[in-house]
Scaffold this motif. Sequence first.
Motif, mmCIF file in Angstrom:
data_model
loop_
_atom_site.group_PDB
_atom_site.id
_atom_site.type_symbol
_atom_site.label_atom_id
_atom_site.label_comp_id
_atom_site.label_asym_id
_atom_site.label_seq_id
_atom_site.Cartn_x
_atom_site.Cartn_y
_atom_site.Cartn_z
ATOM 1 N N ARG A 83 1.703 -18.091 6.106
ATOM 2 C CA ARG A 83 0.428 -17.659 6.658
ATOM 3 C C ARG A 83 -0.595 -17.674 5.529
ATOM 4 N NH1 ARG A 83 -0.362 -12.166 9.686
ATOM 5 N NH2 ARG A 83 1.422 -13.071 10.725
ATOM 6 N N VAL B 93 6.989 -10.233 4.117
ATOM 7 C CA VAL B 93 6.754 -9.584 2.829
ATOM 8 C C VAL B 93 8.021 -8.876 2.323
ATOM 9 C CG1 VAL B 93 5.410 -7.821 1.619
ATOM 10 C CG2 VAL B 93 4.293 -9.290 3.303
ATOM 11 N N ILE C 82 1.031 5.411 5.658
ATOM 12 C CA ILE C 82 0.757 4.768 4.378
ATOM 13 C C ILE C 82 -0.661 5.111 3.965
ATOM 14 C CG2 ILE C 82 0.571 2.565 3.162
ATOM 15 C CD1 ILE C 82 2.562 1.408 5.205
ATOM 16 N N ARG D 289 -3.730 4.080 1.812
ATOM 17 C CA ARG D 289 -4.137 2.792 1.239
ATOM 18 C C ARG D 289 -5.423 2.938 0.431
ATOM 19 N NH1 ARG D 289 -1.067 -1.291 4.128
ATOM 20 N NH2 ARG D 289 -0.206 -0.417 6.039
ATOM 21 N N THR E 91 1.096 1.197 -0.427
ATOM 22 C CA THR E 91 1.879 0.303 0.415
ATOM 23 C C THR E 91 3.179 0.967 0.816
ATOM 24 O OG1 THR E 91 2.716 -1.974 0.620
ATOM 25 C CG2 THR E 91 3.220 -0.836 -1.422
ATOM 26 N N TRP E 92 3.934 0.277 1.608
ATOM 27 C CA TRP E 92 5.315 0.612 1.890
ATOM 28 C C TRP E 92 6.140 -0.075 0.813
ATOM 29 C CZ3 TRP E 92 8.701 3.432 4.538
ATOM 30 C CH2 TRP E 92 10.003 2.957 4.708
ATOM 31 N N ARG F 74 -7.044 8.207 7.909
ATOM 32 C CA ARG F 74 -7.652 8.133 9.242
ATOM 33 C C ARG F 74 -7.753 9.496 9.910
ATOM 34 N NH1 ARG F 74 -4.234 4.074 8.724
ATOM 35 N NH2 ARG F 74 -2.641 5.100 9.957
ATOM 36 N N LEU G 27 0.777 -8.844 12.632
ATOM 37 C CA LEU G 27 0.942 -7.628 11.823
ATOM 38 C C LEU G 27 1.949 -7.797 10.697
ATOM 39 C CD1 LEU G 27 1.013 -4.712 14.395
ATOM 40 C CD2 LEU G 27 -0.383 -4.803 12.323
ATOM 41 N N THR H 92 -0.981 4.228 16.443
ATOM 42 C CA THR H 92 -1.195 3.224 15.404
ATOM 43 C C THR H 92 0.134 2.567 15.068
ATOM 44 O OG1 THR H 92 -0.934 4.912 13.706
ATOM 45 C CG2 THR H 92 -3.174 4.337 14.299
ATOM 46 N N GLU I 194 1.757 0.428 11.891
ATOM 47 C CA GLU I 194 1.461 0.120 10.504
ATOM 48 C C GLU I 194 2.517 -0.831 9.950
ATOM 49 O OE1 GLU I 194 -0.680 2.520 6.968
ATOM 50 O OE2 GLU I 194 0.215 3.651 8.592
ATOM 51 N N SER I 195 2.037 -1.924 9.354
ATOM 52 C CA SER I 195 2.952 -2.845 8.690
ATOM 53 C C SER I 195 2.745 -2.717 7.188
ATOM 54 C CB SER I 195 2.683 -4.278 9.145
ATOM 55 O OG SER I 195 1.451 -4.720 8.627
ATOM 56 N N LYS J 55 1.334 -4.659 5.201
ATOM 57 C CA LYS J 55 0.012 -5.088 4.749
ATOM 58 C C LYS J 55 -1.159 -4.504 5.523
ATOM 59 C CE LYS J 55 -1.044 -7.398 1.913
ATOM 60 N NZ LYS J 55 -1.369 -6.842 0.581
ATOM 61 N N ALA J 56 -0.915 -3.994 6.735
ATOM 62 C CA ALA J 56 -2.066 -3.647 7.561
ATOM 63 C C ALA J 56 -1.750 -2.514 8.520
ATOM 64 C CB ALA J 56 -2.516 -4.874 8.358
ATOM 65 N N VAL J 57 -2.815 -1.955 9.078
ATOM 66 C CA VAL J 57 -2.632 -0.957 10.114
ATOM 67 C C VAL J 57 -3.435 -1.401 11.328
ATOM 68 C CG1 VAL J 57 -4.482 0.470 9.159
ATOM 69 C CG2 VAL J 57 -2.817 1.491 10.697
#
Lengths: 367, 127
Positions: free
Chosen positions: A22, A38, A298, A300, A319-320, A349, B34, B57, B59-60, B62-64
């Motif tokens: 990607r 990842v 997480i 960020r 990150t995770w 959030r 995701l 939500t 969450e991965s 890299k992203a949420v």
Amino acid sequence: MTAEPTLERTPLADLHREAGARMVPFAGWEMPVQYRGVIDEHRAVRERAGLFDVSHMGEIRVRGPRAEAALQRLTPNDVAKLTPGRAHYSGLLTERGTYVDDLLVYRLASDDFLLVVNAANRSGDLAWVQDRIGGEVEVVDESDRWALLALQGPRAAEILAPLTDVDLGSLRYYGFARGAVDGLSGIVSRTGYTGEDGFELYLPSEAAAPVWRRLLETGADHGLEPAGLGARDTLRLEAGMALYGHEIDDTTTPWEAGLGWVVKLDSGDFVGREALARQKEKGPERKLVGFEVVGRGIARDGHGVLVGGEEAGRVTSGTWSPTLEKALGMAYLPVATSETGREIELEVRGRRLPGVVADLPFYRRPR
Amino acid sequence: MYPEEYLYSREHEWVKVDGEIAVVGITEFAQTELGEVVFVELPDVGQLFDANDEVGTIESVKAVAEFYTPVAGEIVEINEIIVESPEMLNDDPHQDGWLIRVRYSSESDLAELMDAAAYEKFIEGEE
């Protein structure tokens, strides 16, 4: 998601697409963020080996009889101690001692250096270097000439050894040598950004695709796989390594970022020295810490950090962690409330997640 | 790929109507975008929502992403297993990876959704 047509492409962009990567825009480049995923790529690097295309990095050549003295004045680390065949980590600093960029300085020969800089800062760095030392040394942007592959992981040496004439056994961490990789000449450097043993291969652009293919082919038996920028980020975060624009920028100093070891105040005058000497005497007010999230979620980049219910700092990266299997990150906190074990809250959030200050790095490779 | 009997939203949720209950999840397209999911946050059973309200939500690494209910109604069940094993959302988004069951209050919400063919056309434009 199609990338913007104006993005720069590395010599490997087509190969990445063929491999099912990607592609995302990153610092003006179209780069692979992931291939298989990842977490899988991250674990491949920790357990076996991964191959990264980091050709977006910038390379600035600095040459001339006065190159050592010029770089000594421009950067905080001690360039005089750098022998040909060695590289070190350093920075470009403002007069305030804050970061213009972080970089690697390679001493190719006594009067010949290569600065490796972040893609996002390439043109700014070039102007910065030219303005300050361009009158006494030759400064050339060689970014388009060099492709850069990073082969990282515990099996990197055994994968690379059969393909290169460089004696990897005698190449120490931060050492490098000119040599051939699969018959194509370049520079083999024992450096990386993952916390693992590994190599960075500086190759002429046209050599990138054949070497990339060959490494993946011969490395497959060792479990080598391509890895994207997503895994590069989680790996460097576990290793507690700074990323420009996150942990360091033009508001942060090396003392604050835990990078004081690059600053050699006794290496003569350099840009930012006075401010850094002052801050060292006074002691910085804030410092970069690691943290773990205790609750689910997480934290960020940009999220608030609370100490005793009061806003005390900001997350720089989060990150995770595929290795520790929990959410972690780095943040700036006032020095007085930055000790390991301190309970904090992370504002994610609109919710407050409990967290705890942790030692950096999160991960150290077994030796 | 996309079950014929499901309906789909522009936010990449799927809805499977089962009598007066709508089962809601996210689509294969959404989970691929995701990447590896590491946390899923779901609403409480008994909560009431309007159509297109944010209900949780995902969450991965890299992203949420926020997750919306395409239908108004009451949450009657949540997928507790997915909270414990979020990777299931990547493995099987259309079946075992369901997220919530909603007692929907209006048929008209369903009429807003796409069928499988329309959704497949829709995501071609997103790619």
